[in-house]
Design a protein around this motif. Structure first.
Motif, PDB file in Angstrom:
ATOM      1  N   UNK A  85       0.840  -1.206   0.000  1.00  0.00           N
ATOM      2  CA  UNK A  85       0.000   0.000   0.000  1.00  0.00           C
ATOM      3  C   UNK A  85       0.875   1.256   0.000  1.00  0.00           C
ATOM      4  N   UNK A  86       0.504   2.224  -0.799  1.00  0.00           N
ATOM      5  CA  UNK A  86       1.291   3.458  -0.886  1.00  0.00           C
ATOM      6  C   UNK A  86       2.443   3.381  -1.865  1.00  0.00           C
ATOM      7  N   UNK A  87       2.559   2.257  -2.600  1.00  0.00           N
ATOM      8  CA  UNK A  87       3.642   2.102  -3.581  1.00  0.00           C
ATOM      9  C   UNK A  87       3.458   3.099  -4.730  1.00  0.00           C
ATOM     10  N   UNK A  88       4.559   3.684  -5.244  1.00  0.00           N
ATOM     11  CA  UNK A  88       4.438   4.656  -6.346  1.00  0.00           C
ATOM     12  C   UNK A  88       3.868   4.021  -7.615  1.00  0.00           C
ATOM     13  N   UNK A  89       3.061   4.793  -8.343  1.00  0.00           N
ATOM     14  CA  UNK A  89       2.523   4.394  -9.645  1.00  0.00           C
ATOM     15  C   UNK A  89       3.411   4.983 -10.730  1.00  0.00           C
ATOM     16  N   UNK A  90       3.665   4.169 -11.775  1.00  0.00           N
ATOM     17  CA  UNK A  90       4.412   4.638 -12.942  1.00  0.00           C
ATOM     18  C   UNK A  90       3.645   4.332 -14.221  1.00  0.00           C
ATOM     19  N   UNK A  91       3.907   5.143 -15.255  1.00  0.00           N
ATOM     20  CA  UNK A  91       3.313   4.895 -16.567  1.00  0.00           C
ATOM     21  C   UNK A  91       3.809   3.551 -17.101  1.00  0.00           C
ATOM     22  N   UNK A  92       2.913   2.786 -17.705  1.00  0.00           N
ATOM     23  CA  UNK A  92       3.312   1.496 -18.286  1.00  0.00           C
ATOM     24  C   UNK A  92       4.179   1.710 -19.534  1.00  0.00           C
ATOM     25  N   UNK A 148       2.935   8.746  -5.741  1.00  0.00           N
ATOM     26  CA  UNK A 148       2.432   7.879  -4.676  1.00  0.00           C
ATOM     27  C   UNK A 148       1.453   8.660  -3.813  1.00  0.00           C
ATOM     28  N   UNK A 149       0.621   7.930  -3.089  1.00  0.00           N
ATOM     29  CA  UNK A 149      -0.322   8.539  -2.158  1.00  0.00           C
ATOM     30  C   UNK A 149       0.140   8.227  -0.742  1.00  0.00           C
ATOM     31  N   UNK A 150       0.015   9.208   0.151  1.00  0.00           N
ATOM     32  CA  UNK A 150       0.338   8.913   1.543  1.00  0.00           C
ATOM     33  C   UNK A 150      -0.865   9.224   2.429  1.00  0.00           C
ATOM     34  N   UNK A 175      -4.245   4.742   2.046  1.00  0.00           N
ATOM     35  CA  UNK A 175      -3.889   3.950   0.860  1.00  0.00           C
ATOM     36  C   UNK A 175      -4.515   2.554   0.907  1.00  0.00           C
ATOM     37  N   UNK A 176      -5.152   2.227   2.044  1.00  0.00           N
ATOM     38  CA  UNK A 176      -5.848   0.927   2.166  1.00  0.00           C
ATOM     39  C   UNK A 176      -7.349   1.058   1.938  1.00  0.00           C
ATOM     40  N   UNK A 177      -7.793   2.254   1.561  1.00  0.00           N
ATOM     41  CA  UNK A 177      -9.227   2.478   1.331  1.00  0.00           C
ATOM     42  C   UNK A 177      -9.738   1.601   0.197  1.00  0.00           C
ATOM     43  N   UNK A 178     -11.010   1.213   0.283  1.00  0.00           N
ATOM     44  CA  UNK A 178     -11.675   0.420  -0.756  1.00  0.00           C
ATOM     45  C   UNK A 178     -12.793   1.264  -1.360  1.00  0.00           C
ATOM     46  N   UNK A 179     -13.082   1.162  -2.668  1.00  0.00           N
ATOM     47  CA  UNK A 179     -12.447   0.246  -3.624  1.00  0.00           C
ATOM     48  C   UNK A 179     -11.077   0.729  -4.129  1.00  0.00           C
ATOM     49  N   UNK A 203       5.491  17.183  -1.939  1.00  0.00           N
ATOM     50  CA  UNK A 203       4.224  16.884  -1.256  1.00  0.00           C
ATOM     51  C   UNK A 203       3.218  17.969  -1.633  1.00  0.00           C
ATOM     52  N   UNK A 204       2.208  17.598  -2.398  1.00  0.00           N
ATOM     53  CA  UNK A 204       1.349  18.576  -3.071  1.00  0.00           C
ATOM     54  C   UNK A 204       0.296  19.220  -2.175  1.00  0.00           C
ATOM     55  N   UNK A 205      -0.143  18.499  -1.150  1.00  0.00           N
ATOM     56  CA  UNK A 205      -1.263  18.996  -0.344  1.00  0.00           C
ATOM     57  C   UNK A 205      -2.614  18.672  -0.964  1.00  0.00           C
ATOM     58  N   UNK A 206      -2.605  18.119  -2.196  1.00  0.00           N
ATOM     59  CA  UNK A 206      -3.850  17.680  -2.842  1.00  0.00           C
ATOM     60  C   UNK A 206      -4.128  16.231  -2.483  1.00  0.00           C
ATOM     61  N   UNK A 207      -5.396  15.886  -2.412  1.00  0.00           N
ATOM     62  CA  UNK A 207      -5.789  14.505  -2.103  1.00  0.00           C
ATOM     63  C   UNK A 207      -6.268  13.841  -3.390  1.00  0.00           C
ATOM     64  N   UNK A 208      -5.709  12.660  -3.665  1.00  0.00           N
ATOM     65  CA  UNK A 208      -6.052  11.957  -4.892  1.00  0.00           C
ATOM     66  C   UNK A 208      -6.516  10.539  -4.648  1.00  0.00           C
ATOM     67  N   UNK A 209      -7.071   9.959  -5.707  1.00  0.00           N
ATOM     68  CA  UNK A 209      -7.533   8.565  -5.677  1.00  0.00           C
ATOM     69  C   UNK A 209      -7.106   7.912  -6.982  1.00  0.00           C
ATOM     70  N   UNK A 210      -6.444   6.757  -6.897  1.00  0.00           N
ATOM     71  CA  UNK A 210      -6.020   6.038  -8.098  1.00  0.00           C
ATOM     72  C   UNK A 210      -7.103   5.060  -8.527  1.00  0.00           C
TER      73      UNK A 210
END
Length: 713
Positions: free
Chosen positions: A57-64, A500-502, A511-515, A554-561
């Motif tokens: 959880x919280x692992x960085x996302x990268x472009x494929x 990444x999200x923290x 980062x453990x939120x569902x879905x 650290x952006x201060x913005x909240x995101x969802x992947x």
């Protein structure tokens, strides 16, 4: 009864249209499907675009598209900004590079209320080639050096968006003079602060800004020795401090063309050299300077350009947003690097309906016919509301035809398809508002509402690449793909960075939120800037360096992947206010929801932790509010209507209806409203150049109203 008969007759008359569209869909779908490669586009839209580098959880996302490493360079061999121009000149030498519309004359137009507006009569675009740009850059840079500007010493550009801005910046990049940029709409105090803090000795500006904003503060900037104005005209230089020399850009260019100056050795920049100190207007307090080295900007642009299909010499870009904003600056430098031509404009001359264009004459888009443009949501919202208000004035049959075509194309777009017949017959006039050739729009600076995005997709017949980036990340973060027609999202991480999200427990995001995982957006990669100029404390608050030496912001913005790796911005840490009863209200979230109200042009939601409810300030839509007042039998001037308690109540009712329809919580819905007769523009100091709300300034501006609405004295 009469009205029902008219509706019945109209419905019968429209029946052939419904039949025609059905037959058209059946007959044209198969050839269109194969000719436009719709299957591949749909697969691209549905594919996984980014994924986490591990299952933690919280692992960085990268472009494929660049999963194993982050991209640091876009054009081979061009690892600094000066090399981008050098390579472009070799490839595109004789082609048009920078264009400016010819100024013919100016007229005063008296409005019905007695106000006088200046209207411009403009001619065709006059172009200079890549070779000519390179020549001017070389000579002007040598001229600055001859005036005592030293490599690695900062130099300021405080100027409107125009060809001379870009020529000046390119000259500075070539000679390794780090550029300090300041918004042309910043107030005197903020400009003086930036110039003093950066300790510049040379300043590039325009006559208008010199006379309106700089004249009174120049004596307070001790290091300043030379001021260069870019205009091709003379002006009265009396009244300026004796210790400051004032030069024209033409005279400095002539000085640089002299053999003894032109042949002087040049100190070219390296990757780690400072390229730009960009002073952001900021939503609170004084501006802060973001330090960008050459490698930061090169990496950021590599990521951005990767998302613009077939960027090249066939493209024309219209430049009108502030060049002191990272979105516009990187977009224009990228266009030059890839051989596009840039035609300059301004928000006041952009279209035929713009405020400074004389009625009956052509706006810049009509003349230039751009293929690419960037826009902040505020400008798109304005276009959307203007077109939709004109639709409301149509006859029933016209309105029904428009709605029929709009809804039909909307359904096609949702399926990943298009409606060429609607584009040809129904949306051709709307598309012509921006010249008719726009193939892609880039949106940044603030969230774009789904309604406005769909409107641009449908009526302007082009994808809108909504992006997310910050000055601190050189404008790079995410951009939606051209094939992705989903709304409300900002796309996957660009190939130059990882995201990444923290966890933010206070706001209820983990980062453990569902879905889907949620949290504060943290961006890492070679595009992350070096921090804030002369502010180590603030830099250490917002920037992190990991054990591999990579910088994170650290952006201060909240995101969802989302499962396909695309990011959605859902909240903002700094906008969170805790009410007296313990409920948290996200001001930005509420504002985004309520902007969909037809009576609203702009809104600022305010909450005080010592109070139990939310209040709001609203810039109403003048046309709709006046129509509502007429319907209610209320008379008066625009100012009187905005101060009328009945009109306040009507707007509040409309706000409450929208809030309920989008399912805002009871405590999130504003209980009181103050209507503002004056729009909020960067000139008023109430919004930034990107039209983001300046909450502190708005609070001070409406202090008496806040006390009144919260029951104060």
């Amino acid at each position: 009864t009469m009205k029902l008969k008219v509706l019945k007759v109209s419905s019968i008359l429209l029946l052939p249209v419904y039949v025609l569209m059905f037959v058209y869909t059946i007959l044209t779908f198969i050839p269109w499907y194969f000719l436009t490669n719709a299957k591949k586009k749909k697969a691209m839209a549905k594919r996984i675009k980014a994924k986490p580098i591990s299952e933690e959880p919280g692992s960085p996302y990268r472009s494929v598209d660049h999963f194993n490493s982050l991209a640091t360079i876009g054009i081979p061999g061009a690892d600094t900004l000066d090399k981008l121009l050098d390579q472009a000149v070799v490839k595109f030498g004789k082609k048009d590079c920078l264009g400016t519309r010819e100024f013919l004359s100016e007229e005063n137009e008296v409005q019905p209320n007695g106000k006088v507006f200046k209207k411009l009569i403009l001619g065709e675009y006059k172009w200079i080639s890549y070779e000519e740009v390179h020549k001017q850059v070389t000579h002007f840079g040598s001229g600055l050096a001859a005036l005592g500007q030293k490599p690695k010493n900062t130099i300021a550009i405080f100027c409107e968006t125009r060809a001379e801005w870009m020529i000046s910046a390119q000259a500075c990049f070539k000679h390794n003079f780090p550029v300090v940029t300041l918004y042309a709409t910043l107030g005197e105090q903020a400009v003086a602060y930036g110039l003093k803090e950066s300790q510049v000795t040379h300043l590039i500006t325009s006559i208008e800004l010199l006379e309106t904003k700089l004249k009174r503060v120049l004596s307070n900037i001790p290091n300043l020795k030379h001021v260069i104005y870019v205009d091709k005209k003379n002006f009265d230089k009396s009244g300026y401090p004796a210790g400051i020399q004032i030069h024209s850009m033409a005279s400095v260019t002539e000085l640089g063309a002299k053999p003894e100056n032109l042949n002087s050795p040049i100190t070219h920049p390296v990757l780690s050299d400072l390229a730009v100190v960009m002073y952001t207007s900021g939503s609170t307090g004084l501006p802060k300077g973001v330090m960008m080295v050459h490698s930061n900007l090169i990496a950021g642009m590599a990521g951005q350009c990767n998302k613009i299909p077939e960027l090249g010499p066939k493209d024309t870009y219209i430049g009108y947003l502030p060049l002191a904003h990272v979105l516009e600056m990187t977009a224009e430098i990228s266009c030059i690097a890839y051989g596009c031509r840039i035609g300059y404009s301004s928000p006041q001359t952009l279209s035929d309906q713009s405020t400074k264009i004389k009625k009956g004459s052509k706006g810049d888009c009509t003349v230039l016919k751009p293929t690419l443009m960037a826009a902040v949501p505020e400008i798109m919202d304005r276009i959307y509301k203007n077109v939709m208000s004109k639709v409301q004035e149509m006859s029933y049959v016209q309105k029904t035809l428009f709605k029929l075509g709009y809804d039909y194309k909307l359904e096609q777009i949702k399926r990943g398809y298009d409606a060429p017949l609607c584009n040809l017959f129904l949306f051709k006039k709307v598309k012509a508002l921006l010249g008719g050739n726009v193939r892609m729009m880039l949106s940044g600076g603030a969230p774009l509402s789904p309604q406005t995005q769909r409107f641009m997709n449908i009526c302007f017949c082009c994808p809108v690449g909504q992006g997310y980036g910050l000055t601190e990340t050189c404008g790079a973060g995410t951009i939606t793909e051209a094939t992705d027609y989903s709304t409300g999202r900002v796309g996957a991480p660009l190939i130059c960075c990882e995201i990444k999200l923290r966890d933010w427990p206070e706001g209820g995001y983990t980062t453990r939120d569902k879905p889907n995982p949620r949290g504060e957006i943290v961006i890492g990669g070679p595009n992350v800037s070096m921090g804030y100029f002369k502010s180590e404390e603030k830099t250490s608050e917002d920037f992190i360096i990991d054990r591999n030496g990579q910088r994170w912001f650290c952006s201060g913005d909240i995101g969802e992947f989302h499962p396909d790796g695309c990011l959605q911005i859902i909240d903002r840490k700094k906008d969170l206010v805790k009410l007296q009863a313990g409920e948290y209200v996200s001001l930005g979230k509420v504002e985004a929801a309520l902007k969909n109200c037809a009576l609203i042009d702009n809104i600022c939601v305010y909450a005080n932790s010592y109070q139990s409810y939310v209040i709001s300030f609203v810039v109403p839509n003048q046309k709709k509010l006046m129509a509502l007042a007429q319907h209610k039998g209320i008379e008066g001037s625009w100012e009187e209507l905005c101060n009328n308690p009945t009109m306040e109540a009507e707007v509040l009712k409309a706000i409450t209806d929208v809030a309920s329809s989008v399912k805002l919580e009871r405590f999130e819905i504003p209980v009181k409203v103050r209507l503002s007769p004056d729009p909020w523009t960067p000139e008023t100091g109430l919004v930034t150049d990107a039209f983001k709300l300046k909450r502190k300034e708005l609070k001070n501006h409406y202090l008496n109203d806040i006390e009144r609405m919260y029951g104060g004295k």
